[in-house]
Scaffold this active site. Sequence first.
Site, PDB file in Angstrom:
ATOM      1  N   GLN A  15       0.867  -1.172   0.000  1.00  0.00           N
ATOM      2  CA  GLN A  15       0.000   0.000   0.000  1.00  0.00           C
ATOM      3  C   GLN A  15       0.906   1.224   0.000  1.00  0.00           C
ATOM      4  O   GLN A  15       1.732   1.383   0.887  1.00  0.00           O
ATOM      5  CB  GLN A  15      -0.893  -0.035   1.249  1.00  0.00           C
ATOM      6  CG  GLN A  15      -1.706   1.226   1.496  1.00  0.00           C
ATOM      7  CD  GLN A  15      -2.791   1.427   0.459  1.00  0.00           C
ATOM      8  OE1 GLN A  15      -3.604   0.530   0.206  1.00  0.00           O
ATOM      9  NE2 GLN A  15      -2.809   2.594  -0.158  1.00  0.00           N
ATOM     10  N   ASP A 129      10.081  14.187  -2.352  1.00  0.00           N
ATOM     11  CA  ASP A 129       9.761  13.163  -1.360  1.00  0.00           C
ATOM     12  C   ASP A 129      10.861  12.102  -1.316  1.00  0.00           C
ATOM     13  O   ASP A 129      10.591  10.908  -1.317  1.00  0.00           O
ATOM     14  CB  ASP A 129       8.394  12.536  -1.697  1.00  0.00           C
ATOM     15  CG  ASP A 129       7.810  11.739  -0.539  1.00  0.00           C
ATOM     16  OD1 ASP A 129       8.220  11.977   0.627  1.00  0.00           O
ATOM     17  OD2 ASP A 129       6.969  10.860  -0.793  1.00  0.00           O
TER      18      ASP A 129
HETATM   19  P1  ADP Z   1       5.109   4.970  -0.660  1.00  0.00           P
HETATM   20  O1  ADP Z   1       4.068   5.825  -1.271  1.00  0.00           O
HETATM   21  O2  ADP Z   1       4.918   4.706   0.779  1.00  0.00           O
HETATM   22  O3  ADP Z   1       6.502   5.423  -1.002  1.00  0.00           O
HETATM   23  P2  ADP Z   1       4.845   3.199  -2.839  1.00  0.00           P
HETATM   24  O4  ADP Z   1       3.523   3.585  -3.355  1.00  0.00           O
HETATM   25  O5  ADP Z   1       6.027   3.715  -3.579  1.00  0.00           O
HETATM   26  O6  ADP Z   1       4.958   3.535  -1.309  1.00  0.00           O
HETATM   27  O7  ADP Z   1       4.967   1.625  -2.805  1.00  0.00           O
HETATM   28  C1  ADP Z   1       4.123   0.777  -2.078  1.00  0.00           C
HETATM   29  C2  ADP Z   1       4.728  -0.621  -2.084  1.00  0.00           C
HETATM   30  O8  ADP Z   1       4.928  -1.076  -3.401  1.00  0.00           O
HETATM   31  C3  ADP Z   1       6.065  -0.688  -1.398  1.00  0.00           C
HETATM   32  O9  ADP Z   1       6.105  -1.841  -0.589  1.00  0.00           O
HETATM   33  C4  ADP Z   1       7.070  -0.801  -2.514  1.00  0.00           C
HETATM   34  O10 ADP Z   1       8.157  -1.596  -2.140  1.00  0.00           O
HETATM   35  C5  ADP Z   1       6.276  -1.439  -3.622  1.00  0.00           C
HETATM   36  N1  ADP Z   1       6.743  -0.907  -4.920  1.00  0.00           N
HETATM   37  C6  ADP Z   1       6.580   0.357  -5.386  1.00  0.00           C
HETATM   38  N2  ADP Z   1       7.128   0.513  -6.605  1.00  0.00           N
HETATM   39  C7  ADP Z   1       7.670  -0.681  -6.931  1.00  0.00           C
HETATM   40  C8  ADP Z   1       8.406  -1.183  -8.072  1.00  0.00           C
HETATM   41  N3  ADP Z   1       8.669  -0.392  -9.110  1.00  0.00           N
HETATM   42  N4  ADP Z   1       8.803  -2.467  -8.050  1.00  0.00           N
HETATM   43  C9  ADP Z   1       8.535  -3.260  -6.993  1.00  0.00           C
HETATM   44  N5  ADP Z   1       7.869  -2.867  -5.894  1.00  0.00           N
HETATM   45  C10 ADP Z   1       7.429  -1.594  -5.854  1.00  0.00           C
END
Ligand code: ADP
Length: 303
Positions: A15, A129
Amino acid sequence: KKVADRYLKQEVLGQGTYGVVFKATDTKTEQTVAIKKIRLGKQREGVNITALREIKMLKELKHPHIILLIDAFPHKENLHLVFEFMETDLEAVIRDSNIFLSPADIKSYLLMTFKGLAYCHDKWVLHRDMKPNNLLIGVDGQLKLADFGLARIFGSPNRKFTHQVFARWYRAPELLFGAKQYGAAVDVWAVGCIFAELLLRRPFLQGNSDIDQLSKIFAAFGTPKADQWPDVTKLPDYVEYQFVAAPSLRSLFPAVSEDALDLLSKMFTYDPKARISIKQALEHRYFTSAPAPTDPAKLPKPV
Ligand code: ADP
């Protein structure tokens, strides 16, 4: 069952600030991708106009250290952003107590972070961020910046999500004082905090409110003096703080090299106008002095 007739949905990865992220296969390329679903909700109309224009610009950010935005499309109530899939992130590396990070490993992670950020700043795009879990790491050890520009497109991340409070720890003092006009220096401060976190293996300045965050900053660097930061009194939320003297930076980072300490001090300069730029930081002797940065393929990572 395919999304947009192209992506085969797999499990949820997590999430995020803006919505759920799931793993998928791009049937066009057989590549594994991560799809970020962003709820548009009531904002829908407004978001569609400006966001899609900004997203077009994000698609044009192409660099080895920037996560590639492969595709973007609205689907039902959500905007879908398709990114290359990444194995892990820097937060997981920092938190993993089984991982030993040598000075050369830290330099390698920082070099990749700085290069990605310098590319964007060169194009006048701010990240806004920067934090360790936005620095994704691929199977080959390559680090890439994620979530570029999303903070600007979709507004301040929703404070409802508790995980969002962590972003405060990376916030520059001018933002905490309510600056409305700010620049690339906010990313430099955040990257300074990430640098410190790689050295300490814990977040450096852990405030539990915006006010407390400033107190943590002042405890580390002293309250800003007028000659250090002449414009601070003009910031909207400026209030005078009781004088705190700065301990030496050396006492906070007893084990680091002289070069690392000098670069850190320049990234933590109070006045955003005087703070080192990311381009200057890349030219700092820290990156050319020994030890040489570790080859990314040889960096330690969580198992
Ligand atoms: P936040 O908004 O808290 O930074 P994200 O929306 O970026 O979180 O990501 C949520 C989840 O999805 C996290 O656990 C992250 O590791 C995973 N995630 C995000 N982008 C990728 C990606 N390109 N490849 C693999 N996992 C991802």
